[in-house]
Scaffold this motif. Structure first.
Motif, PDB file in Angstrom:
ATOM      1  N   VAL A 285       0.831  -1.215   0.000  1.00 53.93           N
ATOM      2  CA  VAL A 285       0.000   0.000   0.000  1.00 53.93           C
ATOM      3  C   VAL A 285       0.860   1.258   0.000  1.00 53.93           C
ATOM      4  CG1 VAL A 285      -2.103  -0.940   1.010  1.00 53.93           C
ATOM      5  CG2 VAL A 285      -0.317  -0.146   2.511  1.00 53.93           C
ATOM      6  N   VAL A 286       1.995   1.212   0.690  1.00 55.55           N
ATOM      7  CA  VAL A 286       2.861   2.385   0.737  1.00 55.55           C
ATOM      8  C   VAL A 286       3.414   2.703  -0.657  1.00 55.55           C
ATOM      9  CG1 VAL A 286       5.131   3.170   1.538  1.00 55.55           C
ATOM     10  CG2 VAL A 286       3.464   2.303   3.175  1.00 55.55           C
ATOM     11  N   VAL A 287       3.850   1.683  -1.372  1.00 59.97           N
ATOM     12  CA  VAL A 287       4.392   1.901  -2.716  1.00 59.97           C
ATOM     13  C   VAL A 287       3.314   2.498  -3.628  1.00 59.97           C
ATOM     14  CG1 VAL A 287       5.205   0.745  -4.811  1.00 59.97           C
ATOM     15  CG2 VAL A 287       6.199   0.144  -2.610  1.00 59.97           C
ATOM     16  N   LEU A 288       2.126   1.895  -3.589  1.00 60.04           N
ATOM     17  CA  LEU A 288       1.070   2.366  -4.484  1.00 60.04           C
ATOM     18  C   LEU A 288       0.576   3.761  -4.115  1.00 60.04           C
ATOM     19  CD1 LEU A 288      -0.995  -0.909  -5.019  1.00 60.04           C
ATOM     20  CD2 LEU A 288       0.775   0.058  -6.474  1.00 60.04           C
ATOM     21  N   SER A 289       0.573   4.064  -2.819  1.00 60.65           N
ATOM     22  CA  SER A 289       0.073   5.374  -2.421  1.00 60.65           C
ATOM     23  C   SER A 289       1.157   6.447  -2.469  1.00 60.65           C
ATOM     24  CB  SER A 289      -0.523   5.285  -1.017  1.00 60.65           C
ATOM     25  OG  SER A 289      -0.790   6.574  -0.527  1.00 60.65           O
ATOM     26  N   LEU A 290       2.207   6.249  -1.687  1.00 60.50           N
ATOM     27  CA  LEU A 290       3.224   7.297  -1.586  1.00 60.50           C
ATOM     28  C   LEU A 290       4.018   7.475  -2.867  1.00 60.50           C
ATOM     29  CD1 LEU A 290       4.868   7.042   1.940  1.00 60.50           C
ATOM     30  CD2 LEU A 290       3.223   8.661   1.086  1.00 60.50           C
ATOM     31  N   LEU A 291       4.400   6.378  -3.495  1.00 62.86           N
ATOM     32  CA  LEU A 291       5.269   6.506  -4.661  1.00 62.86           C
ATOM     33  C   LEU A 291       4.486   6.671  -5.954  1.00 62.86           C
ATOM     34  CD1 LEU A 291       8.080   3.925  -3.903  1.00 62.86           C
ATOM     35  CD2 LEU A 291       7.908   6.303  -3.244  1.00 62.86           C
ATOM     36  N   GLU A 292       3.384   5.960  -6.061  1.00 61.64           N
ATOM     37  CA  GLU A 292       2.670   6.009  -7.339  1.00 61.64           C
ATOM     38  C   GLU A 292       1.397   6.834  -7.302  1.00 61.64           C
ATOM     39  OE1 GLU A 292       4.203   5.303  -9.860  1.00 61.64           O
ATOM     40  OE2 GLU A 292       5.832   4.137  -8.978  1.00 61.64           O
TER      41      GLU A 292
END
Lengths: 203, 261
Positions: A147-154
């Motif tokens: 979830v962090v990758v999809l939210s914060l990064l993407e």
């Protein structure tokens, strides 16, 4: 026995051109997310290849004008979850009491603030290394990392993340919340190890 | 709005997930509360750390060309194996029951297999896929059903959607791919209800039989034939041919095909 409007090759060329323009455009973004998820360049490359191939096969179902990157990331996480990381997807068992949640802000303000006249946050942020920011994400347990990758990064919305991972909206929110707190904790630990900050009360 | 409510909405606010009403309430609170404003600013800065500080990794150029190459391969069978309307022929193996198919195909593969060539069956067997004899005949299965699908794809460039079936509630019993008469035929066994539907996926080759009729169902075109006690539904998707064989009625097969899509 099956009718076609175009000759197969012309249809294929057309489709391929449109695919390159709309989907392959996001190759770097998908690759970066794959790297954060798998933590391993060769595995990431395999995952990206599978993702784009599957996307190509199902490209007819992609609605032009909607978020193509979100669609690709959804395909990627799906493959990742079902084929690459099924075994390690048991919940990490991490339980987070709301009361125990780590706050980087309080750590910096509370501990550093007392002795530093200059902006303690700036001091902290300036000293954190790029490589540690990356490591902080990669050290997160699987379910939070996604979830962090999809939210914060993407920059995917809660709804897009919920669809990509096949989880409830509320679960996205709570994992994101805990994921961020864990990220802060990781960064704080690295900073402590390097001696940038210290939590001993007497200092 | 008080401070604890504002803090509760902090991340939704930063992620741009607040509705207009909550958004303006949070913003008016931040105008009057410097302590909340500081934590909001801090979290915003923290968030941008991940956008600004993670080096912009770009995909290796070979990755792009590898993807394009594989797409070209995917397009190829369409052009080199056009579907024939003029010369319909009947492939006897397809009228056999799924059980019969396994046995027949298996025999052909076993007897024609060249010792030096790696046969699909070898690949499957060597990947811990077990052969079991049951009332339905020989069933190839794996403790890890999706590995069947990924092997088909990786080793043979043969695509199936077994994982999707497993998720849609069908019970996946196993899968197998065999080479016959220059056609790659994929077999996937799964049952949706008490009566099984077997799905065969062909990548190349032609398939028509004389008594086939064209059926339109929910804006898609299918070809249907009834042979002995079996019903056969054929359709095409993304250059692959799908054949569902079952004792189920035509409507059930159409519904199955439609749900698949």
């Amino acid at each position: 026995m099956i009718k076609r409007k175009d000759s197969p090759s012309a249809q294929g060329d057309n489709r391929k051109r449109r695919f390159e323009k709309e989907a392959l455009l996001h190759l770097d973004a998908v690759y970066r997310s794959a790297l954060r998820m798998t933590k391993e360049p060769t595995e990431a490359e395999d995952l990206v290849q599978e993702t784009f191939l599957k996307a190509y096969r199902f490209f007819d179902r992609f609605e032009s004008g909607t978020n193509c990157k979100a669609w690709l990331l959804k395909i990627m996480t799906n493959i990742y979850i079902t084929e690459y990381h099924r075994k390690s997807r048991e919940p990490s068992g991490l339980t987070y009491d709301e009361g125990e949640v780590f706050s980087l802000y309080e750590q910096i303000e509370g501990k550093e603030g007392k002795r530093a006249a200059t902006d303690p946050e700036k001091r902290f942020f300036d000293r954190v290394m790029d490589v540690e920011v990356k490591k902080a994400i990669e050290d997160l347990p699987q379910e939070f990392r996604e979830v962090v990758v999809l939210s914060l990064l993407e920059d995917l919305s809660y709804q897009e993340i919920a669809e990509a991972l096949g989880i409830q909206l509320g679960t996205v929110k709570s994992r994101l919340f805990r994921g961020r707190k864990l990220l802060q904790k990781n960064l704080w630990e690295y900073a402590k190890a390097k001696g940038i900050v210290s939590d001993s009360p007497e200092r | 709005m008080n401070c604890s409510e504002a803090q509760r909405l902090l991340y939704d606010y930063l992620n741009g997930e607040l509705e207009q009403l909550d958004l303006s309430r949070v913003e008016s609170h931040l105008k009057v509360c410097s302590s909340c404003l500081r934590t909001f600013e801090f979290e915003r800065r923290f968030q941008s750390l991940f956008v600004d500080r993670i080096p912009e990794e770009t995909a290796p150029p070979e990755l792009r060309s590898a993807i394009l190459d594989r797409i070209d391969q995917l397009e190829q069978p369409r052009t080199s194996f056009p579907l024939s309307r003029k010369r319909p022929f009947f492939r006897p193996a397809l009228v056999l029951a799924p059980i019969g198919l396994v046995v027949v195909f298996l025999a052909i593969v076993l007897f024609t297999s060249d010792a030096n060539r790696k046969e699909p069956l070898d690949i499957l067997l060597q990947n811990h896929i077990r052969a079991e004899s049951s009332t339905e005949g020989l069933i190839y299965s794996s403790s890890d059903p999706q590995s069947v699908s990924s092997h088909l794809e990786r080793e043979l460039g043969f695509q199936t959607s077994l994982a999707a079936y497993a998720r849609s509630g069908a019970i996946l019993k196993g899968g197998e791919v065999l080479q016959i008469c220059n056609c790659k035929v994929g077999l996937a066994y799964f049952s949706t209800h008490e009566v099984g539907i077997s799905l065969f996926i062909c990548r190349q080759g032609e398939l028509t039989c004389p008594q086939m009729e064209t059926v339109s169902y929910r804006n898609r075109e299918y070809h249907f034939a009834s042979i002995r006690e079996f019903n056969l539904l054929v359709w095409e998707e993304e250059g692959l041919k799908f054949i569902a064989v079952s004792r189920h009625r035509r409507e059930a097969l159409l519904d199955f095909a439609d749900r698949r899509a």
